[in-house]
Design a protein around this motif. Structure first.
Motif, short mmCIF file in Angstrom:
data_model
loop_
_atom_site.label_atom_id
_atom_site.label_comp_id
_atom_site.label_asym_id
_atom_site.label_seq_id
_atom_site.Cartn_x
_atom_site.Cartn_y
_atom_site.Cartn_z
N ASP A 196 -10.05 -2.56 2.13
CA ASP A 196 -10.56 -2.42 3.39
C ASP A 196 -11.82 -3.02 3.72
O ASP A 196 -12.41 -2.66 4.87
CB ASP A 196 -10.38 -0.66 3.83
CG ASP A 196 -11.20 0.04 2.93
OD1 ASP A 196 -11.73 -0.67 1.98
OD2 ASP A 196 -11.06 1.08 2.86
N ARG A 232 -7.23 -6.90 3.61
CA ARG A 232 -5.88 -6.64 4.04
C ARG A 232 -5.06 -7.35 5.21
O ARG A 232 -4.12 -7.59 5.16
CB ARG A 232 -5.59 -4.97 4.06
CG ARG A 232 -3.98 -4.83 3.87
CD ARG A 232 -3.66 -3.37 4.02
NE ARG A 232 -3.64 -2.54 5.02
CZ ARG A 232 -3.06 -1.62 5.28
NH1 ARG A 232 -2.17 -1.00 4.23
NH2 ARG A 232 -3.06 -0.85 6.32
N THR A 256 -1.93 -10.04 5.12
CA THR A 256 -0.65 -9.53 5.97
C THR A 256 -0.46 -10.14 7.14
O THR A 256 0.22 -10.00 8.18
CB THR A 256 -0.70 -8.13 6.22
OG1 THR A 256 -1.86 -7.56 7.22
CG2 THR A 256 -0.93 -7.01 5.11
N ASN A 291 5.84 -2.50 2.50
CA ASN A 291 5.76 -2.97 3.97
C ASN A 291 4.42 -2.44 4.39
O ASN A 291 4.42 -1.31 4.51
CB ASN A 291 6.74 -2.43 4.76
CG ASN A 291 6.78 -3.17 6.48
OD1 ASN A 291 6.06 -3.96 6.42
ND2 ASN A 291 7.63 -2.18 7.14
N HIS A 292 3.37 -3.53 4.52
CA HIS A 292 2.14 -3.16 5.26
C HIS A 292 1.97 -3.07 6.61
O HIS A 292 0.90 -3.11 7.04
CB HIS A 292 1.02 -3.78 4.35
CG HIS A 292 0.92 -3.58 2.90
ND1 HIS A 292 -0.26 -2.69 2.65
CD2 HIS A 292 1.62 -3.68 1.85
CE1 HIS A 292 -0.16 -2.58 1.39
NE2 HIS A 292 0.90 -3.08 0.80
N GLY A 330 4.37 -7.61 3.36
CA GLY A 330 3.61 -6.88 2.30
C GLY A 330 2.36 -7.75 2.44
O GLY A 330 1.97 -8.31 3.06
N LEU A 331 1.82 -7.94 1.11
CA LEU A 331 0.44 -8.69 0.74
C LEU A 331 0.85 -9.81 0.44
O LEU A 331 0.95 -10.27 -1.00
CB LEU A 331 -0.41 -7.87 -0.31
CG LEU A 331 -0.96 -6.45 0.48
CD1 LEU A 331 -1.78 -5.89 -0.94
CD2 LEU A 331 -1.41 -6.49 1.60
#
Length: 405
Positions: free
Chosen positions: A94, A130, A134, A309-310, A336-337
């Motif tokens: 973050d 992030r 993503t 799953n982001h 995801g990442l």
């Protein structure tokens, strides 16, 4: 059925349908130049075959060590590289991107206008790392040909190799608005190229050197690189462009390709060349929880986190995607990442398992890993665009039909 036709719980007779299907429906009719396919289960290669011509003009057959442009299958490699640095405490997911790229501190969001006269507004929040991993960063691709932002990318040649470096890409992007406020939508984009830049910045190494030291050499991947060495050029496939009437024309001659010359743009989003054997070793390391033959490239829990799953509130791609282009079917897939992640089998309309993950490339290459079945598939060809035919979905049907136990 005799045990000799079974391997790792898969029916070899049924797997042989893959070769028949590809030959009858794609290679013989001249729809596809070549196809190299690998199926592995429980840590061993169960079935592998090379078909067709890797270079139609020179009548060179595809082989198991043919070199392919894997384009966006570079993205999982770059994502793993960045997450290796996360494991060393170099950044938090973050963290705002401008903490590492100060020129991005005042990025704005597009409202109206065309380059260079954009009307913009401030984003609801700062872009995070992030968001880059993503594809929720608000960046785009010029070849999307959808918006005035895309047009600016094309005008500035941000997708190409025209003297661009990672540094100049970052500089150009600092002056362009975002498509949307970070985290509010999903758009396939240059975000993974920015991840590649962060790998260089955080490690203090050029991206090619970092990949070689921390991923390729540990895994024994001797045929994966940004530039094809001269002595390996005879193994480098030609790339083709789909044409109306289900034919194809030469798009990139291996002898004159920019992939065969040293260039300054190390694209973490799409720049690697590899073989099916090399990419299998990378994929098998992931399938084995981050380690292969004693070489660990990522921690087990880190990889589990990357495979989640982001997307916001666990939604799938159609719910949040603003662009029409991607290297995977959207329905029933989250992100995801660094990979697409299957979240709803029935909705996806293809056989598989919840948690299956993978990605594909612009020239038709693809891979996926099914942790439930301990199964992985790698497929290589060289036809742009990847959406020319539904081979990826057909391949799933053929592979899963061979599971016996």
């Amino acid at each position: 059925m005799s045990d000799s036709s079974l391997l790792a719980g898969m029916d070899l007779h049924r797997l042989s349908r893959i070769a028949d299907h590809l030959e009858t429906n794609y290679l013989s009719p001249g729809k596809l130049p070549c196809a190299v396919t690998l199926v592995a289960r429980r840590g061993q290669v169960v079935w592998q075959q090379a078909q067709g011509l890797m270079d139609v003009e020179r009548a060179r057959p595809a082989t198991s060590d043919t070199l392919f442009r894997i384009y966006s299958m570079t993205k999982p490699v770059t994502s793993i590289a960045l997450m290796q640095l996360y494991e060393q405490g170099r950044f938090l997911l973050d963290d705002p991107v401008h903490k590492y790229i100060p020129s991005w501190r005042d990025l704005q969001v597009y409202q109206s206008g065309i380059h260079p006269s954009f009307v913009t507004r401030p984003p609801a929040r700062a872009m995070t790392i992030r968001d880059l991993l993503t594809h929720q960063a608000g960046l785009s691709y010029g070849f999307s040909c959808r918006t005035n932002i895309d047009a600016a990318y094309r005008q500035l040649k941000l997708d190409g190799h025209s003297g661009l470096t990672l540094e100049s890409l970052i500089d150009e992007l600092s002056r362009l608005p975002l498509e949307f406020s970070p985290g509010s939508a999903w758009n396939y984009s240059l975000a993974t190229d920015v991840c590649g830049y962060l790998v260089q910045l955080l490690s203090g190494m050029p991206l090619d050197d970092y990949f070689a030291k921390n991923i390729f050499r540990p895994l024994g991947m001797q045929d994966t690189f940004f530039t094809v060495p001269g002595d390996k050029l005879p193994r480098f496939a030609a790339c083709y462009q789909h044409q109306p009437g289900d034919t194809f024309s030469l798009q990139d001659d291996p002898q004159t390709s920019h992939f065969a010359k040293r260039h300054g743009y190390l694209s973490g989003g799409g720049g690697l060349i590899s073989t099916i054997g090399d990419y299998y070793r990378f994929a098998q390391a992931l399938a084995s929880g981050g380690e292969l033959d004693g070489a660990r490239i990522i921690g087990r829990k880190t990889l589990e986190f990357m495979r989640l799953n982001h997307l916001p509130n666990g939604t799938d791609l159609p719910s949040v995607s603003v662009g029409g282009f991607s290297e995977t079917p959207y329905d029933g897939s989250g992100f995801g990442l660094g990979f697409a992640v299957k979240t709803d089998i029935a909705k996806s309309q293809t056989i598989g398992s919840v948690g299956e993950y993978g990605w594909g490339g612009m020239a038709g290459t693809t891979f996926f890993i099914d942790p439930v079945e301990d199964l992985l598939v790698v497929f290589m060809t060289q036809l742009i665009p990847s959406s020319s035919y539904m081979i990826r979905q057909e391949l799933r049907a053929l592979v899963y039909a061979a599971l016996v136990d």
